[in-house]
Design an enzyme around this catalytic site. Sequence first.
Site, PDB file in Angstrom:
ATOM      1  N   GLY A  86     -29.265 124.864  48.716  1.00 59.86           N
ATOM      2  CA  GLY A  86     -29.538 124.656  47.301  1.00 59.86           C
ATOM      3  C   GLY A  86     -28.774 123.504  46.680  1.00 59.86           C
ATOM      4  O   GLY A  86     -28.892 123.244  45.488  1.00 59.86           O
ATOM      5  N   LYS A 122     -33.922 116.072  48.322  1.00 58.61           N
ATOM      6  CA  LYS A 122     -33.084 115.834  47.159  1.00 58.61           C
ATOM      7  C   LYS A 122     -32.549 114.401  47.222  1.00 58.61           C
ATOM      8  O   LYS A 122     -32.164 113.926  48.294  1.00 58.61           O
ATOM      9  CB  LYS A 122     -31.916 116.816  47.142  1.00 58.61           C
ATOM     10  CG  LYS A 122     -32.368 118.266  47.015  1.00 58.61           C
ATOM     11  CD  LYS A 122     -33.027 118.537  45.675  1.00 58.61           C
ATOM     12  CE  LYS A 122     -33.445 119.995  45.537  1.00 58.61           C
ATOM     13  NZ  LYS A 122     -33.970 120.300  44.202  1.00 58.61           N
ATOM     14  N   ASP A 163     -36.608 114.674  44.575  1.00 55.97           N
ATOM     15  CA  ASP A 163     -36.167 115.424  43.403  1.00 55.97           C
ATOM     16  C   ASP A 163     -34.770 114.949  43.032  1.00 55.97           C
ATOM     17  O   ASP A 163     -33.835 115.096  43.824  1.00 55.97           O
ATOM     18  CB  ASP A 163     -36.160 116.920  43.751  1.00 55.97           C
ATOM     19  CG  ASP A 163     -35.790 117.819  42.582  1.00 55.97           C
ATOM     20  OD1 ASP A 163     -35.416 117.299  41.515  1.00 55.97           O
ATOM     21  OD2 ASP A 163     -35.878 119.053  42.757  1.00 55.97           O
ATOM     22  N   ASN A 199     -33.142 115.977  40.192  1.00 56.44           N
ATOM     23  CA  ASN A 199     -32.428 116.991  39.416  1.00 56.44           C
ATOM     24  C   ASN A 199     -31.718 116.421  38.186  1.00 56.44           C
ATOM     25  O   ASN A 199     -30.549 116.727  37.941  1.00 56.44           O
ATOM     26  CB  ASN A 199     -31.466 117.767  40.315  1.00 56.44           C
ATOM     27  CG  ASN A 199     -32.208 118.633  41.316  1.00 56.44           C
ATOM     28  OD1 ASN A 199     -32.547 118.157  42.416  1.00 56.44           O
ATOM     29  ND2 ASN A 199     -32.521 119.857  40.969  1.00 56.44           N
ATOM     30  N   GLU A 210     -39.337 114.146  41.004  1.00 55.03           N
ATOM     31  CA  GLU A 210     -39.163 115.360  40.200  1.00 55.03           C
ATOM     32  C   GLU A 210     -37.880 115.277  39.393  1.00 55.03           C
ATOM     33  O   GLU A 210     -36.861 114.820  39.905  1.00 55.03           O
ATOM     34  CB  GLU A 210     -39.130 116.547  41.165  1.00 55.03           C
ATOM     35  CG  GLU A 210     -38.823 117.892  40.539  1.00 55.03           C
ATOM     36  CD  GLU A 210     -38.998 119.004  41.576  1.00 55.03           C
ATOM     37  OE1 GLU A 210     -39.885 118.882  42.452  1.00 55.03           O
ATOM     38  OE2 GLU A 210     -38.239 119.991  41.511  1.00 55.03           O
ATOM     39  N   GLU A 236     -38.940 122.773  35.738  1.00 54.65           N
ATOM     40  CA  GLU A 236     -38.070 123.929  35.999  1.00 54.65           C
ATOM     41  C   GLU A 236     -37.016 124.114  34.913  1.00 54.65           C
ATOM     42  O   GLU A 236     -36.513 125.222  34.738  1.00 54.65           O
ATOM     43  CB  GLU A 236     -37.424 123.815  37.384  1.00 54.65           C
ATOM     44  CG  GLU A 236     -36.456 122.672  37.534  1.00 54.65           C
ATOM     45  CD  GLU A 236     -35.959 122.536  38.983  1.00 54.65           C
ATOM     46  OE1 GLU A 236     -36.628 121.833  39.757  1.00 54.65           O
ATOM     47  OE2 GLU A 236     -34.927 123.119  39.315  1.00 54.65           O
ATOM     48  N   ASP A 267     -41.925 127.588  35.865  1.00 50.11           N
ATOM     49  CA  ASP A 267     -40.912 128.433  36.502  1.00 50.11           C
ATOM     50  C   ASP A 267     -41.121 129.835  35.937  1.00 50.11           C
ATOM     51  O   ASP A 267     -41.239 129.998  34.724  1.00 50.11           O
ATOM     52  CB  ASP A 267     -39.510 127.904  36.172  1.00 50.11           C
ATOM     53  CG  ASP A 267     -38.414 128.753  36.793  1.00 50.11           C
ATOM     54  OD1 ASP A 267     -37.741 128.268  37.712  1.00 50.11           O
ATOM     55  OD2 ASP A 267     -38.222 129.903  36.342  1.00 50.11           O
ATOM     56  N   HIS A 325     -42.199 125.561  40.365  1.00 49.60           N
ATOM     57  CA  HIS A 325     -40.842 125.537  40.894  1.00 49.60           C
ATOM     58  C   HIS A 325     -40.530 126.918  41.464  1.00 49.60           C
ATOM     59  O   HIS A 325     -40.853 127.936  40.850  1.00 49.60           O
ATOM     60  CB  HIS A 325     -39.847 125.225  39.772  1.00 49.60           C
ATOM     61  CG  HIS A 325     -38.415 125.448  40.154  1.00 49.60           C
ATOM     62  ND1 HIS A 325     -37.627 126.430  39.587  1.00 49.60           N
ATOM     63  CD2 HIS A 325     -37.647 124.816  41.059  1.00 49.60           C
ATOM     64  CE1 HIS A 325     -36.418 126.380  40.131  1.00 49.60           C
ATOM     65  NE2 HIS A 325     -36.392 125.415  41.012  1.00 49.60           N
ATOM     66  N   ALA A 326     -39.915 126.931  42.640  1.00 47.91           N
ATOM     67  CA  ALA A 326     -39.497 128.218  43.206  1.00 47.91           C
ATOM     68  C   ALA A 326     -38.262 127.982  44.057  1.00 47.91           C
ATOM     69  O   ALA A 326     -37.669 126.903  44.031  1.00 47.91           O
ATOM     70  CB  ALA A 326     -40.616 128.848  44.014  1.00 47.91           C
ATOM     71  N   GLU A 336     -43.873 125.658  45.542  1.00 47.52           N
ATOM     72  CA  GLU A 336     -42.653 125.366  46.296  1.00 47.52           C
ATOM     73  C   GLU A 336     -42.235 126.584  47.112  1.00 47.52           C
ATOM     74  O   GLU A 336     -42.375 127.726  46.675  1.00 47.52           O
ATOM     75  CB  GLU A 336     -41.516 124.993  45.330  1.00 47.52           C
ATOM     76  CG  GLU A 336     -40.233 124.578  46.038  1.00 47.52           C
ATOM     77  CD  GLU A 336     -39.207 123.957  45.092  1.00 47.52           C
ATOM     78  OE1 GLU A 336     -39.288 124.189  43.872  1.00 47.52           O
ATOM     79  OE2 GLU A 336     -38.319 123.232  45.592  1.00 47.52           O
TER      80      GLU A 336
HETATM   81 MG    MG Z   1     -36.314 120.680  41.415  1.00 50.12          MG
END
Ligand code: MG
Length: 428
Positions: free
Chosen positions: A16, A210, A238, A240, A264, A298, A321, A348-349, A379
């Site tokens: 994560g 990411k 992504d 973030n 993303e 998200e 989400d 988003h998941a 996702e």
């Molecule tokens: Mg994301």
Amino acid sequence: MRVRDVRFPTSRTLDGSDAMNPDPDYSAAYVTLVTDGGTEGHGFAFTIGRGNDVCVAAIESLRSYVVGSDLDGLDLGEFSRRLTHDSQLRWLGPEKGVMHLAAAALINAAWDLAARRAGLPVWRLLSGFSPQQLVDFVDWRYLTDALTPAAAVDLLTDAFPGRGTRTAQIAAEGYPAYTTSAGWLGYDDAKVTRLAREAVDGGFDMIKLKVGADLADDLRRFRAARTAVGPGIHIAVDANQRWDVPDAIDWMRELAPLDPYWIEEPTSPDDILGHAAIRAGLRTAGPSGGPIRVATGEHVHNRVMFKQLLQADAIDVVQIDACRVAGVNENLAILLLAAAYGKPVCPHAGGVGLCEVVQHLSFFDYVAVSGELSGRRIEFVDHLHEHFVDPVSIVKGRYAAPTRPGFSAEIHPEALSRFAYPSGAEWA
Ligand SMILES: [Mg+2]
């Protein structure tokens, strides 16, 4: 109503990890609704560790709106408005932040309860409502300049005749997925390469990496993943929320030769015009002069922000989400908006339990709202599913249709006690 603080120590393995969240402990502010008839309803707010206790307190602050409700008379449209419009608690939002996460946990728990009582998974329960019933679940305040209830009824009515066919099809074939399991920022190149290859071997036609902390690292990791999967597989990236608007455009132009499918969360989720500028800046930035798509959602707090993102043509992909906005009801509003504006929804998941819950909304969207699968994928992240009573099942890169009654949100009692924070065995 029982509320628990449950945390999984995912930061130990950097599962994560991304450019803004280097060490998440996937957590749930977990709600159980208990009824006189014995049926339970389960729901949760997802957080990444610290602050989960704040979420628990926010859920507790809504107790008087929940306990004592008469199940047979429960109108889930009215219930969701009741939880989001307390005049004093609303000051803490309105309709955003921790109070909204709390409302989401309770509203989704009530939907879980309703679906169990009906003996149906939530997606099938939703798919059985008439267009007018579905529209009545939505809080239309602040939306009617973009979509009216009457136009939403028309949209749902147009989709009505195909519901039976699509239900049978999606139940048999499942819903397309993509995976982020390969791409966490804390993983080294060998792990990214191995997991990317495994994803494609497992049937996925899209993965996500990411990015955003260091350009040289991103180029190297992206090249490794592209080499591993070949040119025919979509690779989304992504950031973030890491960048300012000009940085996002410049950085993505550097990554463009590797053919990123979407970017993303390039910048602040609140920056609607910033997303529009990034999208405009990347319209022809792809390797053959095509667009690099912009995706977000998200951290988009509510239906009003999604409305504006769509009105401003700021995104290509709508990322709902299940637990960020006020549960099923507000996500229904967002699905209707996305369909009205012709934008694909790719939920988003990941986290803990987000895959389990949000899949129901995509299955329902296909059956009763958009009727589309093109450009749509849910996702998938392969963490923590073993703690769920009704975990997701991925078959050849697709979510198998949930069949058990409810919202698939229930965590095994042993996991609830082992990971209880701070006193469970895992933390003590
Ligand atoms: Mg994301």
